[in-house]
Write a protein that holds these residues in place. Structure first.
Motif, PDB file in Angstrom:
ATOM      1  N   GLN A   6       6.045  11.289  -2.640  1.00 35.53           N
ATOM      2  CA  GLN A   6       5.314  10.221  -3.302  1.00 35.53           C
ATOM      3  C   GLN A   6       4.537   9.339  -2.322  1.00 35.53           C
ATOM      4  OE1 GLN A   6       5.190   9.969  -6.692  1.00 35.53           O
ATOM      5  NE2 GLN A   6       6.372  11.852  -6.669  1.00 35.53           N
ATOM      6  N   ARG A   7       4.596   9.655  -1.051  1.00 35.89           N
ATOM      7  CA  ARG A   7       3.996   8.732  -0.084  1.00 35.89           C
ATOM      8  C   ARG A   7       3.449   9.505   1.118  1.00 35.89           C
ATOM      9  NH1 ARG A   7       8.063   6.095   0.702  1.00 35.89           N
ATOM     10  NH2 ARG A   7       8.856   7.116   2.552  1.00 35.89           N
ATOM     11  N   GLU A  19       1.880   3.514   3.717  1.00 38.36           N
ATOM     12  CA  GLU A  19       2.145   4.120   2.409  1.00 38.36           C
ATOM     13  C   GLU A  19       0.868   4.236   1.602  1.00 38.36           C
ATOM     14  OE1 GLU A  19       5.039   3.642  -1.507  1.00 38.36           O
ATOM     15  OE2 GLU A  19       5.311   2.334   0.216  1.00 38.36           O
ATOM     16  N   ASP A  21      -0.014   5.686  -2.026  1.00 34.95           N
ATOM     17  CA  ASP A  21       0.661   6.057  -3.268  1.00 34.95           C
ATOM     18  C   ASP A  21      -0.039   7.273  -3.881  1.00 34.95           C
ATOM     19  OD1 ASP A  21       1.766   6.252  -5.792  1.00 34.95           O
ATOM     20  OD2 ASP A  21       1.819   4.101  -6.137  1.00 34.95           O
ATOM     21  N   THR A  22       0.690   8.379  -4.018  1.00 40.54           N
ATOM     22  CA  THR A  22       0.063   9.598  -4.515  1.00 40.54           C
ATOM     23  C   THR A  22      -0.227   9.567  -6.008  1.00 40.54           C
ATOM     24  OG1 THR A  22       2.235  10.634  -4.786  1.00 40.54           O
ATOM     25  CG2 THR A  22       1.084  11.016  -2.706  1.00 40.54           C
ATOM     26  N   SER A  23       0.331   8.624  -6.733  1.00 42.05           N
ATOM     27  CA  SER A  23       0.051   8.558  -8.174  1.00 42.05           C
ATOM     28  C   SER A  23      -1.236   7.807  -8.475  1.00 42.05           C
ATOM     29  CB  SER A  23       1.218   7.895  -8.912  1.00 42.05           C
ATOM     30  OG  SER A  23       1.377   6.549  -8.498  1.00 42.05           O
ATOM     31  N   THR A  24      -1.662   6.930  -7.563  1.00 43.93           N
ATOM     32  CA  THR A  24      -2.870   6.131  -7.790  1.00 43.93           C
ATOM     33  C   THR A  24      -3.911   6.287  -6.691  1.00 43.93           C
ATOM     34  OG1 THR A  24      -1.967   4.191  -6.635  1.00 43.93           O
ATOM     35  CG2 THR A  24      -1.496   4.389  -8.992  1.00 43.93           C
ATOM     36  N   ARG A  28      -1.214   0.963   0.008  1.00 43.53           N
ATOM     37  CA  ARG A  28      -0.382  -0.161  -0.419  1.00 43.53           C
ATOM     38  C   ARG A  28      -0.404  -1.309   0.589  1.00 43.53           C
ATOM     39  NH1 ARG A  28       3.021   1.003  -4.671  1.00 43.53           N
ATOM     40  NH2 ARG A  28       4.427  -0.685  -4.037  1.00 43.53           N
ATOM     41  N   GLY A  48       0.909  -3.565  -5.628  1.00 49.31           N
ATOM     42  CA  GLY A  48       1.044  -2.430  -4.720  1.00 49.31           C
ATOM     43  C   GLY A  48      -0.223  -1.705  -4.375  1.00 49.31           C
ATOM     44  N   ALA A  49      -1.373  -2.381  -4.453  1.00 55.17           N
ATOM     45  CA  ALA A  49      -2.637  -1.713  -4.121  1.00 55.17           C
ATOM     46  C   ALA A  49      -3.501  -2.641  -3.274  1.00 55.17           C
ATOM     47  CB  ALA A  49      -3.374  -1.312  -5.393  1.00 55.17           C
ATOM     48  N   LYS A  52      -7.961   0.644  -3.196  1.00 58.64           N
ATOM     49  CA  LYS A  52      -7.774   1.687  -4.196  1.00 58.64           C
ATOM     50  C   LYS A  52      -9.117   2.312  -4.559  1.00 58.64           C
ATOM     51  CE  LYS A  52      -6.004   2.251  -8.934  1.00 58.64           C
ATOM     52  NZ  LYS A  52      -5.413   1.536 -10.089  1.00 58.64           N
ATOM     53  N   GLU A  65      -3.023  11.200 -11.369  1.00 60.52           N
ATOM     54  CA  GLU A  65      -1.642  11.664 -11.468  1.00 60.52           C
ATOM     55  C   GLU A  65      -1.494  13.137 -11.088  1.00 60.52           C
ATOM     56  OE1 GLU A  65       1.221  10.317 -12.106  1.00 60.52           O
ATOM     57  OE2 GLU A  65       0.683   8.277 -12.683  1.00 60.52           O
TER      58      GLU A  65
END
Length: 631
Positions: A6-7, A19, A21-24, A28, A48-49, A52, A65
């Protein structure tokens, strides 16, 4: 890549990104070293962004995602996302030796399409990290310099600016900036706007009309400086070189430092190289205020001792990993150790400027610089460092300190802090004294290399006395026969046990005794059996590394079956590879790399041994005989 990951992390000498974030796809946090603050400064965004990417196709935002992530040259994070309208790619680049980072989003259309590529930057909190995390106070500003409306900056000030982040884009576009829910008037952006407690934000975007097969890319550059104009200059400097130039130079630098693996080592190549680069960039760096190279246990805010210096971490864990891929940088680390840090050598921990942080004497820390010095000289044959006055004075300081903690009549040495950084119950720790013996052997060999016969003879005799007393005083009867004790008071009391940070399993590896010595064999068996009882619920990466150095290749299977935390070693991992403790510990990553290379040496080609490496920075592979040299 594993779906569980995830990171991703990346960084260079000036800036680290711990970090992504692999989902967004969001960065971070952004961090850099600040010597006058004696620590790392971390900028974090809202929710957390911090930075982005934003992609819209035909008016619809694109979710990341299902993006497929990878590492380019084991260090440059990137993702690819296939959509019905085309393929999106994003690459996160920390150019080597540059004061900034660059992020590029590309879109290749598969049909006629209207799209928008943009970046959002949010700055909510600023942290000062050095052995603990503290919220920084100050006034945050955003704005543009006069005459430069296409570029923006963000800065933190007290009575004067502490630092700033400059933002430039390619191709140029007018940024949208604001604080909280207010958008600032572009006409007044040349006046810095204070943010108070609100989030400071900025955005830039480009509209794209593409035909099938057309590829379009947009890049944002972030530069760091002490105030707005220098930060913008750093961003503009990146922009001037352009994405292709920065990417090409960085990938060439990374390729030159890649540890090549073959045969049975091939499956370890990704783990090996990613941890080697994490150790390289997260265990050292250049401060933005003094531009001095410093060494630290970690630059990651996730680690407990981030921003602090510990001799063992720097000399026994980080330096061997750096030495494998960049011997010239390893020398610079040694010069820092023997100049800035040597005045408090042996103290539990210090700030990056050498000032004492946590008092408490650690014997292994005291002799670690000598061990590191010998490893460097043995592997590179660079004898010039031995004539450096700071190095010579540092060795004398270490030996003087060692004599002050010697027993009155026995050649063993006491400590206040065990390798695991616990107060000692019994002052004479066996593993620490084994390291003392090894350091004296190393020092005698260094004297031999420069033909200082008198000091060589004296130091070799000193080492023989230490070895004799270890074998006479530190071997006791255990439940199943003779074993090395953890520690003793030399008055009849002893304690059994082991600590991964300074393990007795390395006694034969360090050549104090043969592997078939009954006391060592019993000790090693007990340590390994205890480890196997703990698995698979938890794995200690230091302990697994120790087993590799001791010749137990079964530890490779444990490492291969337990993925690292975000690809990077941590002190303790659970069965799924998530960090239980010690996440972001760069020095641990370096030690793991060193242990794997030593275990799989015939199947590896580290840069320090390549023929194209200058003669002053390599030795022949023939010199690496089992049990001899570069221990």
């Amino acid at each position: 890549m594993s779906a569980r990951r995830q990171r991703y992390s990346t960084g260079n000498e000036f800036i680290t990104v711990d970090e992504i974030d692999t989902s967004t796809g969001a960065i971070r946090d952004l961090a850099f070293l600040y010597e006058s603050a004696r620590g790392t400064i971390v900028l974090r965004g809202e929710r957390g962004a911090f930075l982005k990417p934003r992609i819209t196709i035909d008016g619809q935002p694109v979710s990341l995602e299902n993006a497929r992530w990878r590492l380019i040259n084991h260090w440059i994070p990137a993702f690819t996302l296939a959509t019905p309208a085309g393929v999106v790619e994003c690459v996160y680049l920390a150019p080597v030796s540059r004061k900034g980072i660059a992020v590029r989003v590309s879109f290749e259309a598969s049909r006629p399409v209207e799209a928008e590529i943009g970046f959002e930057l949010n700055w909510r909190t600023t942290l000062h990290v050095c052995d603990s995390v503290r919220l920084m106070e100050g006034t945050r500003f955003c704005g543009c310099l006069e005459g430069s409306s296409s570029e923006g900056f963000f800065s933190l000030r007290l009575a004067w600016p502490l630092f700033a982040i400059g933002v430039a884009a390619d191709p140029a576009c007018e940024p949208c900036m604001g604080t909280g829910d207010r958008t600032l008037d572009p006409a007044t952006l040349t006046e810095a706007q204070p943010a108070g407690e609100e989030c400071v934000w900025g955005a830039c975007s480009w509209k794209i009309t593409g035909d099938a097969g057309q590829r379009t890319g947009r890049t944002v550059y972030l530069g760091v400086g002490l105030e707005a104009s220098s930060a913008l200059a750093s961003a503009q400097d990146l922009q001037a070189d352009g994405w292709d130039g920065l990417f090409g130079n960085t990938t060439s630098w990374l390729e030159a430092r890649r540890i090549r693996c073959r045969d049975e080592a091939a499956r370890m190549e990704e783990m090996l190289n990613e941890n080697a680069l994490y150790n390289y960039f997260f265990s050292q760096g250049v401060t933005i205020d003094t531009e001095r190279m410093v060494v630290t246990s970690s630059r990651s805010a996730r680690y407990d001792y981030t921003g602090s210096y510990r001799d063992r971490d720097a000399c026994l864990y980080s330096l061997p990993g750096v030495l494998l891929i960049d011997p010239h940088q390893a020398r610079r680390m040694l010069e820092y150790v023997f100049s800035v840090q040597v005045r408090n050598v042996g103290a539990r921990s210090r700030y990056m400027d050498g000032v004492l942080m946590r008092p408490g004497f650690a014997l292994d820390a005291l002799v670690s610089p000598i061990r590191a010095l010998w490893m460097y000289v043995d592997l590179t044959n660079d004898l010039t460092i031995l004539f450096d006055q700071a190095v010579q004075a540092g060795i004398n300081r270490i030996l003087e300190a060692l004599s002050r903690v010697e027993h009155e009549s026995i050649a063993l040495y006491r400590t206040q802090i065990t390798p695991a950084e616990s107060p000692t119950q019994l002052a004479y720790v066996t593993a620490d004294n084994v390291l003392v013996w090894r350091a004296l052997i190393d020092l005698a060999d260094l004297y031999r290399r420069i033909r200082d016969v008198e000091r060589q003879s004296e130091t070799a005799k000193w080492a023989r006395d230490v070895r004799a007393d270890i074998l006479a005083r530190c071997i006791v009867e255990g439940p199943d026969g003779a074993v090395f004790c953890h520690s003793t008071d030399l008055s009849g009391n002893h304690k059994l046990g082991d600590e991964p940070e300074g393990s007795l399993i390395l006694t034969a590896h360090l050549e104090l005794c043969r592997a078939d010595l009954a006391a060592f064999r019993n000790t090693s068996r007990d340590i390994i059996e205890r480890m196997k009882r703990d698995a698979p619920e938890r794995q200690n990466v230091l302990a697994l590394s120790n087993r590799l150095l001791a010749g137990d290749l079964d530890a490779l299977e444990a490492l291969g079956s337990a993925p690292m935390d975000g690809g990077i070693a941590a002190a303790w991992l659970d069965g799924a590879g998530c960090a239980l403790a010690g996440a972001g510990w760069a020095a641990c990553a370096g030690y793991l790399v060193y242990a794997i290379v030593r275990a799989l040496e015939p199947h590896l080609d580290p840069p320090v041994l390549r023929e194209e490496t200058p003669p002053s920075a390599r030795i022949s592979r023939k010199a690496l005989k089992p049990g001899l040299g570069w221990i």
